[in-house]
Design a protein around this motif. Structure first.
Motif, short mmCIF file in Angstrom:
data_model
loop_
_atom_site.label_atom_id
_atom_site.label_comp_id
_atom_site.label_asym_id
_atom_site.label_seq_id
_atom_site.Cartn_x
_atom_site.Cartn_y
_atom_site.Cartn_z
N GLU A 10 0.83 -1.20 0.00
CA GLU A 10 0.00 0.00 0.00
C GLU A 10 0.86 1.26 0.00
O GLU A 10 0.58 2.22 -0.72
CB GLU A 10 -0.93 -0.01 1.22
N LYS A 44 2.41 1.72 -3.41
CA LYS A 44 1.40 2.23 -4.34
C LYS A 44 1.22 3.74 -4.16
O LYS A 44 1.18 4.50 -5.14
CB LYS A 44 0.08 1.51 -4.12
N LYS A 45 1.15 4.18 -2.91
CA LYS A 45 0.97 5.61 -2.62
C LYS A 45 2.19 6.42 -3.05
O LYS A 45 2.06 7.54 -3.56
CB LYS A 45 0.72 5.80 -1.13
N GLU A 105 4.25 5.60 -5.53
CA GLU A 105 4.26 5.62 -7.00
C GLU A 105 3.25 6.62 -7.55
O GLU A 105 3.45 7.16 -8.65
CB GLU A 105 3.99 4.22 -7.55
N GLU A 106 2.20 6.87 -6.82
CA GLU A 106 1.19 7.84 -7.26
C GLU A 106 1.74 9.25 -7.30
O GLU A 106 1.19 10.13 -7.96
CB GLU A 106 -0.04 7.78 -6.33
N GLN A 107 2.85 9.50 -6.61
CA GLN A 107 3.48 10.81 -6.60
C GLN A 107 4.43 11.01 -7.77
O GLN A 107 4.95 12.11 -7.97
CB GLN A 107 4.23 11.01 -5.28
N GLN A 108 4.64 9.97 -8.53
CA GLN A 108 5.52 10.08 -9.69
C GLN A 108 4.82 10.83 -10.83
O GLN A 108 3.60 11.00 -10.83
CB GLN A 108 5.95 8.69 -10.17
N ASN A 138 11.55 10.79 -11.13
CA ASN A 138 10.98 9.63 -10.44
C ASN A 138 12.05 8.82 -9.72
O ASN A 138 11.82 8.34 -8.60
CB ASN A 138 10.23 8.74 -11.43
N THR A 189 4.51 10.01 2.00
CA THR A 189 3.31 10.26 1.19
C THR A 189 2.37 11.27 1.84
O THR A 189 1.35 11.61 1.25
CB THR A 189 2.55 8.94 0.95
#
Length: 250
Positions: A50, A53-54, A56-59, A80, A98
């Motif tokens: 989790e 995933k969070k 990677e969402e900032q990339q 990235n 995050t």
């Protein structure tokens, strides 16, 4: 030549290949201790997934131009990789990378770091500091030596969205950076008076636990020179950025 930023190299060093293996003898263990351990491991894995995933969402899109320095583009792929490394560092310090506050801070730090690195590399090129093929290949060999075989090395490159040619380019840029700093921003000599003053500050903080002056003299000297050098590099970057055409796009 487009620069693949040195942070990709850092990320490659930090990257570890995870090997998943099953233990057949452990399967079917019905005792409570085994079940509890399996539950904890599952929860830990889910939490890690989790968090990943969070993060990677900032990339950003790897082809997005995040900044330009004198028409030289810094792409999302560079951002990235640097972001991923910084996120890991914050996790090691016990912070959530995050959270909105930290995420905003990280974005600014990463972009600033990439731009600062780029202005130094461009100045190094202008001064004629180049990386020889032998220097680059030597570092490539050192990196490969950290992997069990060439296959795992290439897997790590693929995971970091790099090929060997791109890795060579980023190593060359890092060598240019380091050579420029070494030649153009040398460490200053530290006087005995300055060293003793620095030691007294340390002794005041550590009290009776502080080591004797002669035992740490050389170490303190290196610390002071490194601190001075970092300050001079920061000042040089500030000067170079005044004359550079910089456009941050994120």
């Amino acid at each position: 030549m487009k620069k693949i930023m040195y942070t990709a190299l850092v990320a490659l060093f930090a990257f570890a290949l995870a090997a998943c293996g099953g233990n057949e003898e452990g399967k079917g263990n019905e005792n409570k201790e085994g079940q509890q351990k399996d539950k904890e491991n599952k929860e830990k894995t889910e939490q890690m997934e989790e968090m990943q995933k969070k993060m990677e969402e900032q990339q950003v899109d790897e082809n997005k131009v995040v900044a330009t320095v004198n028409d030289e583009e810094i792409k999302g792929a560079d951002f990235n990789r640097a972001l991923g490394q910084m996120q890991m560092q914050y996790q090691q310090m016990g912070q959530d990378p995050t959270s909105k506050k930290v995420a905003d801070q990280l974005k600014k730090q990463v972009v600033t770091g990439l731009v600062d690195f780029e202005v130094i590399v461009q100045e190094a090129e202008a001064k004629g500091y180049d990386a020889s093929e032998d220097e680059v290949n030597k570092q490539i060999d050192q990196i490969k030596g950290q992997f069990d075989d060439d296959k795992k090395f290439k897997e790590a490159l693929k995971t970091n969205k790099l090929n060997e040619e791109q890795l060579k380019e980023q190593i060359a840029a890092q060598i240019q950076y380091e050579t420029y700093v070494e030649k153009e921003i040398p460490a200053e000599e530290v006087s005995e008076e300055e060293l003793k003053k620095y030691y007294d500050q340390m002794k005041e903080a550590q009290g009776e636990q502080a080591p004797k002056y002669e035992e740490v003299k050389d170490q303190l000297k290196k610390q002071m020179q490194e601190k001075q050098k970092q300050e001079k590099v920061a000042q040089k970057v500030k000067e170079l950025k005044k004359d550079a055409d910089i456009n941050v796009k994120i």
